[in-house]
Enzyme design. Structure first.
Site, short mmCIF file in Angstrom:
data_model
loop_
_atom_site.label_atom_id
_atom_site.label_comp_id
_atom_site.label_asym_id
_atom_site.label_seq_id
_atom_site.Cartn_x
_atom_site.Cartn_y
_atom_site.Cartn_z
N HIS A 244 0.79 -1.22 0.00
CA HIS A 244 0.00 0.00 0.00
C HIS A 244 0.82 1.27 0.00
CE1 HIS A 244 -3.16 -2.95 0.52
NE2 HIS A 244 -3.80 -2.11 -0.25
N ARG B 8 -10.94 3.39 -2.70
CA ARG B 8 -10.43 2.73 -1.50
C ARG B 8 -10.69 3.64 -0.30
NH1 ARG B 8 -6.03 1.06 -5.04
NH2 ARG B 8 -5.60 -1.16 -4.81
N ARG C 217 -15.69 0.96 -2.18
CA ARG C 217 -15.42 -0.27 -1.42
C ARG C 217 -15.50 0.04 0.08
NH1 ARG C 217 -9.73 -3.13 -2.01
NH2 ARG C 217 -9.03 -1.36 -0.79
N GLU D 205 -11.01 -11.88 -4.53
CA GLU D 205 -9.58 -11.73 -4.29
C GLU D 205 -9.00 -12.87 -3.45
OE1 GLU D 205 -8.85 -7.75 -2.85
OE2 GLU D 205 -10.50 -7.80 -1.46
N ASN E 133 -4.33 -8.06 -6.80
CA ASN E 133 -3.20 -7.94 -5.86
C ASN E 133 -3.32 -9.01 -4.78
OD1 ASN E 133 -2.78 -5.63 -7.32
ND2 ASN E 133 -3.69 -4.28 -5.80
N ASP E 134 -4.51 -9.11 -4.23
CA ASP E 134 -4.71 -10.13 -3.21
C ASP E 134 -4.90 -11.51 -3.81
OD1 ASP E 134 -4.49 -9.00 -0.59
OD2 ASP E 134 -6.19 -7.74 -1.13
N ARG F 35 2.33 -10.03 -0.69
CA ARG F 35 2.41 -8.96 -1.69
C ARG F 35 3.34 -7.83 -1.28
NH1 ARG F 35 -3.62 -6.36 -1.50
NH2 ARG F 35 -2.66 -4.45 -2.26
N CYS G 180 -9.83 -4.75 -10.85
CA CYS G 180 -9.39 -3.47 -10.28
C CYS G 180 -8.04 -3.58 -9.60
CB CYS G 180 -10.44 -2.91 -9.32
SG CYS G 180 -10.74 -3.96 -7.90
C1 PEP Z 1 -6.56 -6.00 -4.85
O1 PEP Z 1 -6.34 -6.74 -3.90
O2 PEP Z 1 -6.25 -6.28 -6.04
C2 PEP Z 1 -7.22 -4.70 -4.66
C3 PEP Z 1 -7.60 -3.96 -5.67
O3 PEP Z 1 -7.38 -4.27 -3.38
P1 PEP Z 1 -6.18 -3.71 -2.46
O4 PEP Z 1 -4.97 -3.53 -3.34
O5 PEP Z 1 -6.66 -2.43 -1.88
O6 PEP Z 1 -6.02 -4.81 -1.45
MG MG Z 2 -7.33 -6.36 -2.04
#
Ligand code: PEP
Ligand code: MG
Length: 587
Positions: free
Chosen positions: A193, A300, A336, A434, A457-458, A468, A505
């Site tokens: 993040h 977010r 979200r 995710e 990402n998750d 990650r 996303c």
């Molecule tokens: C993801 O996990 O791909 C996502 C878009 O959410 P975040 O990156 O905020 O966990």
């Molecule tokens: Mg995520």
């Protein structure tokens, strides 16, 4: 002499400037016993250090308040109050009376306190651990006579490169774009993040440098290249010139790409792709709205609570959401619900859990804290009366969570009704896919939701069991692994068959090569960082859906991410021909 450090490119752009080194970690404290005769002076020395730390904190707070507002500055009030905690004062004095040097006494008490708070059943106390650590570092720095170097002190116009181990909430709120030109951290990856936040702030950034804080001393001149992940220390005159030229070139290319903003995201065979923006900070909305995005595919909301001492109340949230709605003038906004936990920066610190990514995070935390969740849901339902709002739940694993969230949404609506507030009841509710569980069992979810959005990402992290945010594992974080491609394909097929929109996303959608793969897997909605909108639009407009599909099907047949990448790369080059502006992005 010139040196080069290589990290993970996290936010594009070139920044040149002096290093502002911030070693924000608890310093090593030597054990030191003092004679009885020195006890009262030592206690006095400790009180003087606390007073100095308070003075410093007050100054930082006032500057942050002036620059960013009182809510952002509140984190420092919490830290100031910790310094008045009678238990800490008593504990330190007692140890000094037992002949401990003041710094050791303070160190012991703070470690004890951090452990107690970290293990507490109360989330409020667990969230205070980050503040305790900040205070721990600050007072020890005074006692040990170490330099202060709060980023808020960097003068405007300094164009400094902030080099630090990781960005904590209290550092994040101090970031002033007029003073800091780039960020370089030892920790983190492209999808951690810190990287997401740097992209939102539009600051060039490199993460995962691992040893930058050890190798640099502060003050060195560096070139930070956020596109390639290269940090050149004490660059030669020629290097500087070459980078300045490249920065000029990139600025020109960006200008050119901006012209795409008014054009449609349509493939050469006439398929419309809905291209939306990811917005992480409400302040970013105006800029994102000019990127050519058709609304927001992921707002977010947890960044509303970054570094905050208290959760934002319903009205404050309502104002933040409506700000984004207005910026996009009626276009759809997918908001979200809070995804706090994992590596997300919660209010005032990190809840310490042995496995935060497998822990109390996102929808789990919200369902367990109905007051907090219903406050957000009320704000969302009210905001939905102002525009096309859709609500999205993160980290869904089971249908039970969706049903519980729906119940709470109904309760929130009844509360608003009883109050006579203006709101919209029938807001579409979607879920993020995710986790492998959600992707494999997506058929169990489709009848209860209005849309799906894949958080790659998750999804990559949980499918491949690769953290990650761990720089040491960055090369193993491969979204083109066959398991990930198959889960995405399944989600798209099952979702589309059920008549639902299926978006992506995660960061994968922002990378041109991956966006090409996603189109080929049948994804028709992409939500990307605002800066990537023109790049991705360029891909969409340069290929046919049929070409993308053929490439993705061939990639799906491979056994490794590397092979899939080679195929996609070759196919995309063939489809696009010689396209300018994508340069280093096609990796
Ligand atoms: C993801 O996990 O791909 C996502 C878009 O959410 P975040 O990156 O905020 O966990
Ligand atoms: Mg995520």
């Amino acid at each position: 002499m010139e040196r080069k450090l290589i990290g993970i490119p996290a936010s594009p752009g070139i920044a040149v400037g002096p290093v502002h080194l911030l070693r924000w970690e608890v310093p090593e404290v030597r054990h030191r016993m003092i004679p009885d005769s020195a006890i009262s002076d030592e206690i006095e020395r400790w009180h003087a250090a606390v007073a100095k730390a308070k003075e410093r904190l007050t100054r930082v707070r006032d500057r942050v308040e002036a620059a960013a507002g009182s809510e952002e500055a509140a984190i420092f009030d919490v830290q100031l109050s910790l310094l008045d905690d009678p238990e800490i004062v008593r504990g330190v004095e007692e140890l000094v009376r037992q002949n401990f040097g003041a710094e050791k006494a303070f160190d012991i008490i703070m470690i004890e306190r951090e452990h107690t708070f970290g293990r507490s059943a109360s989330p409020m106390l667990r969230e205070r651990v980050g503040d305790l650590t900040d205070v721990h570092i600050r007072v020890l720095s005074v006692l040990l006579d170490l330099p202060d170097h709060d980023p808020v002190d960097v003068p405007k116009g300094a164009s400094a490169i902030l080099v630090t181990h990781d960005l904590t909430p209290s550092l994040t709120v101090q970031l002033d774009r007029q003073a800091i030109a780039g960020i370089a951290t030892d920790a983190g990856t492209r999808t951690s993040h810190v990287a997401i936040l740097a992209r939102s702030l539009g600051l060039p950034a490199i993460v995962g440098l691992r040893t930058a804080t050890q190798e640099l001393r502060g003050g060195e001149r560096v070139i930070l290249d956020g596109l390639t992940g290269l940090l050149a220390v004490n660059p030669t005159h020629q290097d500087l010139e070459a980078y300045r030229e490249r920065a000029r070139q990139e600025a020109l290319e960006e200008e050119d790409l901006k012209r795409l903003s008014s054009l449609e995201a349509q493939t050469t065979d006439g398929i419309h792709i809905t291209l939306r923006a990811n917005v992480d900070l409400p302040e970013e909305a105006d800029l994102a709205a000019t990127s050519g995005a058709e609304g927001v595919g992921l707002l977010r909301t947890e960044f509303l609570v970054v570094g905050r001492a208290n959760m934002p109340d319903e009205d404050e949230q309502y104002r933040a959401y409506t700000r984004v709605i207005r910026a996009f003038g009626g276009k759809p906004i997918v908001i979200r619900t809070f995804d706090i936990g994992g590596d997300k920066l919660p209010i005032g610190g990190f809840p310490s859990e042995p496995n935060p990514f497998l822990g109390w995070r996102a929808i789990r935390m919200c369902l367990d804290q109905p007051d907090l969740f219903r406050t957000q849901l009320r704000a969302l339902l009210r905001a939905a009366a102002q525009g096309d709002v859709r609500i999205m739940l993160p980290l869904i694993v089971t249908l039970d969570e969706v049903r519980q969230a729906k119940l709470m949404l109904e309760q929130a609506a009844s509360e608003l009704e009883a109050r006579g507030a203006k709101f919209r009841r029938d807001v579409p509710l979607g879920v993020m896919i995710e986790t492998p569980a959600a992707a494999i069992a997506v058929d169990t979810l489709v009848n209860d939701v209005s849309f799906l959005s894949i958080g790659t990402n998750d999804l990559v992290q949980y499918t491949l069991a690769v953290d990650r945010g761990n720089a040491n594992l960055a090369s193993r974080f491969t979204p083109l692994h066959p398991a990930v491609l198959r889960l995405i394909r399944r989600t798209v097929d099952v979702g589309t068959e059920a008549g639902l929109d299926v978006a992506v996303c995660g960061e994968m959608a922002s990378q041109p090569l991956m966006a090409f793969a996603l189109l080929g897997l049948g994804v028709r909605q992409l939500s990307v960082s605002p800066r990537s909108v023109p790049f991705v639009k360029r891909i969409v407009r340069g290929v046919s859906a049929a070409q993308a599909e053929a490439a993705a099907m061939e990639a799906l047949e491979t056994s490794t991410a590397g092979d899939a990448q080679d195929i996609l790369h070759r196919r995309l080059r063939e489809a696009l021909g010689d396209v300018p502006f994508l340069g280093g992005l096609l990796v």
